[in-house]
Design a protein around this motif. Structure first.
Motif, PDB file in Angstrom:
ATOM      1  N   GLU A 233      -9.490   6.135   4.286  1.00  0.00           N
ATOM      2  CA  GLU A 233      -7.935   7.221   4.340  1.00  0.00           C
ATOM      3  C   GLU A 233      -7.116   6.594   4.807  1.00  0.00           C
ATOM      4  OE1 GLU A 233      -6.755   9.830   8.313  1.00  0.00           O
ATOM      5  OE2 GLU A 233      -9.380   9.663   7.808  1.00  0.00           O
ATOM      6  N   ALA A 234      -7.302   5.297   5.312  1.00  0.00           N
ATOM      7  CA  ALA A 234      -6.067   4.405   6.240  1.00  0.00           C
ATOM      8  C   ALA A 234      -5.371   3.916   4.660  1.00  0.00           C
ATOM      9  CB  ALA A 234      -6.050   3.702   7.219  1.00  0.00           C
ATOM     10  N   PHE A 235      -6.101   2.780   4.582  1.00  0.00           N
ATOM     11  CA  PHE A 235      -6.187   1.926   2.934  1.00  0.00           C
ATOM     12  C   PHE A 235      -5.174   2.726   2.042  1.00  0.00           C
ATOM     13  CE2 PHE A 235      -9.170  -1.245   4.033  1.00  0.00           C
ATOM     14  CZ  PHE A 235      -8.309  -1.865   4.683  1.00  0.00           C
ATOM     15  N   THR A 236      -5.936   4.164   1.577  1.00  0.00           N
ATOM     16  CA  THR A 236      -5.379   4.869   0.889  1.00  0.00           C
ATOM     17  C   THR A 236      -4.665   5.957   1.165  1.00  0.00           C
ATOM     18  OG1 THR A 236      -7.845   6.027   0.397  1.00  0.00           O
ATOM     19  CG2 THR A 236      -5.356   6.725  -0.479  1.00  0.00           C
ATOM     20  N   ALA A 237      -3.770   6.290   2.562  1.00  0.00           N
ATOM     21  CA  ALA A 237      -2.885   6.606   3.169  1.00  0.00           C
ATOM     22  C   ALA A 237      -1.860   5.934   2.572  1.00  0.00           C
ATOM     23  CB  ALA A 237      -3.133   7.443   4.510  1.00  0.00           C
ATOM     24  N   LYS A 238      -1.791   4.662   2.962  1.00  0.00           N
ATOM     25  CA  LYS A 238      -0.771   3.391   2.608  1.00  0.00           C
ATOM     26  C   LYS A 238      -0.247   3.090   1.338  1.00  0.00           C
ATOM     27  CE  LYS A 238       2.321  -0.019   3.908  1.00  0.00           C
ATOM     28  NZ  LYS A 238       3.522   0.466   4.942  1.00  0.00           N
TER      29      LYS A 238
END
Length: 439
Positions: A233-238
């Motif tokens: 989720e964090a990687f995709t959001a960035k």
């Protein structure tokens, strides 16, 4: 949107096989025995390809007959040269009909087998290898490189070197079958300048090589490889944040510049299985990124229309989200219903459909937040800027596809798959920083 059946479907066979490779004659015009070796080989090969379905031999039998037409030790090389010449003509004709290597190979794989696909790749690589890079657009170069990764031989003549008699017959059979399919493809909208066109602008270079897109790729690769939903989720959001900033900056620069950059087109192959929900996932991502998707089920691909940078963003996001969705889906394993029958297919179909719809909802929810955030930072009303870009994309789509029809909605038949798909979409949720879109 679903593309209606292409025009000309009742007249798909080209004149290329009947005349272009054979020079001034067709099989009905001359006695093949009276011809020199090259002419005799042309006569024989065209006789096989032009035979009516009722009179046509099995491809392997036809290939065996071709191999046995002459005992001359040079006969295999003559046959290979004719196959290569005819293949060049028919492949060039398919380019003129709007096809590119990815679509051709997809069509072969959907209808035929891996051996025929390899034969098609060999012929297409040979044909495209005759052009210098200055006469190929970036997408042609990329797809030529993809062919080179799949096969080593540049053309039939090179592929047949060192083969024994039976191996050559197998090659001839695969080549015949590939040529028959390539010659039958219908005309579709052309999305790239033809190979050999002079003064081609290499339109993908900036987006492909930019540091922004390298960072986006790296983040999405990390999202795909991790087993942690929180990390993904964090990687995709960035990645979404970088894509959003890049898209908005491009739109503002375009607005401030002289004139407007014209929308471009990109095709993406929808791989089996579960093509319909996969195409829906691509459509949801495309709509949220100011692109218009047109899915052609019979061809197995979606044509995207949009700004160059937006097209690249959609392609990257689709690849990454499809990997994440597939990983989550397969972790559920095989399922059975109450009667003990397998329910795996209905579960996965429903999973992917619900995943696609939920991703679309989240993309559009975050779009409004992103627009407000950027408007506050820049003091710019982005709505008219993006609406003008959307209008240009709509106009280009209507011009390319005048016969569009709306497809039927995907049916969700498995409640467990529906619930699991929405949950997986929430786990891969897209927060602020998504590309903006109109309300």
């Amino acid at each position: 949107m679903i593309w209606s059946e292409p025009v000309g479907k009742n007249n798909r066979k080209s004149n290329a096989r009947r005349g272009a490779a054979s020079g001034a004659f067709t099989p009905a015009d001359l006695d093949g025995e009276a011809l020199p070796p090259v002419g005799r080989a042309r006569y024989a090969v065209l006789g096989v390809l032009n035979a009516s379905p009722a009179d046509r031999l099995d491809w392997v039998d036809a290939a065996s007959n071709l191999e046995g037409e002459s005992s001359d030790p040079d006969w295999p090389a003559v046959l290979a040269g004719v196959f290569e010449e005819l293949g060049d003509d028919l492949i060039e004709h398919s380019w003129r009909r709007g096809w590119m290597p990815r679509e051709v190979l997809s069509a072969i794989r959907k209808k035929l087998n891996a051996e025929v696909a390899r034969a098609g790749a060999v012929m297409m690589l040979g044909q495209l290898s005759r052009y210098p890079e200055s006469q190929l657009s970036d997408r042609w170069i990329v797809q030529r490189e993809e062919l080179a990764e799949q096969v080593a031989s540049k053309g039939v003549a090179e592929a047949c070197k060192g083969l024994g008699r039976w191996e050559r017959i197998e090659l001839w059979a695969a080549v015949l079958e590939a040529l028959d399919l390539i010659d039958s493809v219908p005309e579709i909208p052309r999305v790239e300048p033809l190979p050999g066109s002079p003064m081609i602008a290499h339109r993908l270079g900036v987006a492909e090589s930019s540091r922004t897109y390298e960072r986006i790729r790296a983040l999405l690769a990390k999202a795909e490889s991790t087993d942690s939903d929180a990390e993904a989720e964090a990687f995709t959001a960035k990645a979404q944040q970088l894509i959003a900033r890049h898209s908005i900056n491009e739109a503002l620069l375009d607005e401030a510049g002289q004139g407007h950059r014209e929308p471009e087109t990109l095709r993406i192959i929808i791989e089996r299985p579960y093509e319909q929900p996969k195409s829906e996932l691509l459509a949801q991502i495309a709509h949220a990124n100011h692109c218009r998707p047109v899915y052609w089920a019979a061809g197995g691909f979606t044509t995207l229309v949009g700004d160059r940078g937006d097209l690249r963003s959609v392609e990257l996001l689709y690849s990454s989200l499809l990997v994440q969705a597939t990983s989550a889906m397969t972790r559920a394993g095989s399922l059975v219903d109450r009667s003990g029958k397998s329910a795996t297919r209905s579960f996965r179909q429903s999973f992917l459909a619900s995943f696609a719809w939920r991703i679309g909802e989240r993309l559009h929810e975050s779009a409004a937040d992103t627009e407000r955030e950027v408007a506050e930072e820049t003091g710019t009303d982005l709505v008219p800027v993006m609406r003008e870009r959307d209008d240009r994309v709509d106009a280009k789509t209507d011009a390319l596809f005048p016969n569009l029809v709306r497809g039927r909605a995907i049916r969700v038949t498995n409640y467990e798959g529906h619930v699991a798909g929405r949950a997986a979409a929430d786990a891969a949720r897209l927060t602020t920083g998504d590309p903006i879109t109109r309300d």
